[in-house]
Design a protein around this motif. Structure first.
Motif, PDB file in Angstrom:
ATOM      1  N   LEU A  83       0.801  -1.222   0.000  1.00  0.00           N
ATOM      2  CA  LEU A  83       0.000   0.000   0.000  1.00  0.00           C
ATOM      3  C   LEU A  83       0.834   1.271   0.000  1.00  0.00           C
ATOM      4  O   LEU A  83       0.297   2.368   0.129  1.00  0.00           O
ATOM      5  N   GLY A  84       2.152   1.136  -0.145  1.00  0.00           N
ATOM      6  CA  GLY A  84       3.016   2.311  -0.143  1.00  0.00           C
ATOM      7  C   GLY A  84       3.307   2.790   1.265  1.00  0.00           C
ATOM      8  O   GLY A  84       3.186   2.040   2.232  1.00  0.00           O
ATOM      9  N   GLU A 102      -3.116  -0.769  -5.319  1.00  0.00           N
ATOM     10  CA  GLU A 102      -3.013   0.070  -6.506  1.00  0.00           C
ATOM     11  C   GLU A 102      -1.569   0.166  -6.983  1.00  0.00           C
ATOM     12  O   GLU A 102      -0.632  -0.010  -6.202  1.00  0.00           O
ATOM     13  N   ARG A 103      -1.438   0.440  -8.262  1.00  0.00           N
ATOM     14  CA  ARG A 103      -0.123   0.722  -8.853  1.00  0.00           C
ATOM     15  C   ARG A 103      -0.252   1.994  -9.669  1.00  0.00           C
ATOM     16  O   ARG A 103      -1.085   2.050 -10.566  1.00  0.00           O
ATOM     17  N   ASP A 104       0.515   2.997  -9.310  1.00  0.00           N
ATOM     18  CA  ASP A 104       0.428   4.302  -9.966  1.00  0.00           C
ATOM     19  C   ASP A 104      -0.996   4.857  -9.905  1.00  0.00           C
ATOM     20  O   ASP A 104      -1.538   5.359 -10.893  1.00  0.00           O
ATOM     21  N   ASP A 105      -1.608   4.707  -8.721  1.00  0.00           N
ATOM     22  CA  ASP A 105      -2.954   5.235  -8.442  1.00  0.00           C
ATOM     23  C   ASP A 105      -4.053   4.570  -9.253  1.00  0.00           C
ATOM     24  O   ASP A 105      -5.167   5.093  -9.357  1.00  0.00           O
ATOM     25  N   VAL A 106      -3.766   3.408  -9.829  1.00  0.00           N
ATOM     26  CA  VAL A 106      -4.760   2.643 -10.581  1.00  0.00           C
ATOM     27  C   VAL A 106      -4.850   1.248  -9.959  1.00  0.00           C
ATOM     28  O   VAL A 106      -3.816   0.641  -9.652  1.00  0.00           O
ATOM     29  N   PRO A 107      -6.047   0.717  -9.739  1.00  0.00           N
ATOM     30  CA  PRO A 107      -6.166  -0.624  -9.158  1.00  0.00           C
ATOM     31  C   PRO A 107      -5.357  -1.654  -9.934  1.00  0.00           C
ATOM     32  O   PRO A 107      -5.453  -1.746 -11.157  1.00  0.00           O
ATOM     33  N   GLY A 139       5.424  -1.051  -2.422  1.00  0.00           N
ATOM     34  CA  GLY A 139       4.360  -1.157  -3.414  1.00  0.00           C
ATOM     35  C   GLY A 139       4.826  -2.068  -4.536  1.00  0.00           C
ATOM     36  O   GLY A 139       5.987  -2.500  -4.568  1.00  0.00           O
TER      37      GLY A 139
END
Length: 217
Positions: A83-84, A102-107, A139
């Motif tokens: 989750l960063g 998420e990866r780069d703010d995309v699920p 992440g």
């Protein structure tokens, strides 16, 4: 399917429900609390989700639904939930309800997931091998294969042990990487491998099943 963590169990039913039981510390059971669960109970936060894969880590769980979304819950002291956050992880960090990675703010969407002691490996829908946790990545971070015969192998299935990962390519070839101190990587030595390396001793074989222990495969 059934998966066992250090102090909790995860059950995936034939109709896509997830049930858990065991120690409640660190939010292991995904029910929004920290109470122990003495008998299997459904993770009600997933009532409207069809789960197709569920894997227990030491004190956390990772799942994949029919739409490919990756959900996690439990302990996060080593970034195992992906989750960063900051590099200085809180030893009490946790999520007691399922949350989407998420990866780069995309699920993030995946075709396979695996949980180790404190790390996760997934194969993304873009055929990338991603991994996080163990205080190495907070992440999803890519792990690259070396080019072989003018092409780069593509991952298909993944399995995680204590501090290592096994990967099967779309060609049926097995690779391993991570901590090799117990000789669990199968390369004939105890070296740590930062990226996937072919297990030469199994060349010519196609594995039907693979299982990872804490320090052996």
């Amino acid at each position: 399917s059934i998966s066992a963590g250090e102090a909790h169990s995860v059950f995936l039913t034939s109709d896509g429900e997830v049930w858990t039981c065991g120690a409640g510390e660190h939010g292991r059971n995904g029910n929004g609390g920290s109470s122990d669960v003495l008998k299997p109970e459904p993770v009600t936060a997933l009532d409207d989700v069809e789960i197709v894969e569920a894997q227990a880590g030491s004190a956390f769980t990772v799942t994949r639904c029919s739409e490919g979304l990756v959900r996690v819950w439990g302990r996060n002291d080593q970034g195992q939930l992906g989750l960063g956050g900051g590099l200085a992880m809180d030893v009490y960090a946790l999520e007691d309800l399922p949350i989407i990675v998420e990866r780069d703010d995309v699920p993030l969407q995946a075709t396979a997931v695996a949980a180790g002691h404190s790390h996760v490996a997934v194969v993304s829908t873009d055929a990338e091998l991603l991994q996080w946790g163990a205080k190495l990545a907070l992440g999803p971070a890519p792990h690259l294969f070396e080019e072989e015969g003018g092409r780069v192998p593509l991952p298909k299935r993944v399995w995680c042990g204590g501090g290592y990962t096994l990967v099967e390519s779309t060609d049926g070839v097995l690779y391993s990487f991570g901590q090799g101190g117990s000789k669990c990587l199968g390369h004939g030595d105890k070296a740590r491998e930062p990226h996937p390396k072919k297990v030469e001793a199994l060349s010519g074989f196609s594995a039907s099943t693979v299982a990872c222990g804490f320090r052996h495969a």
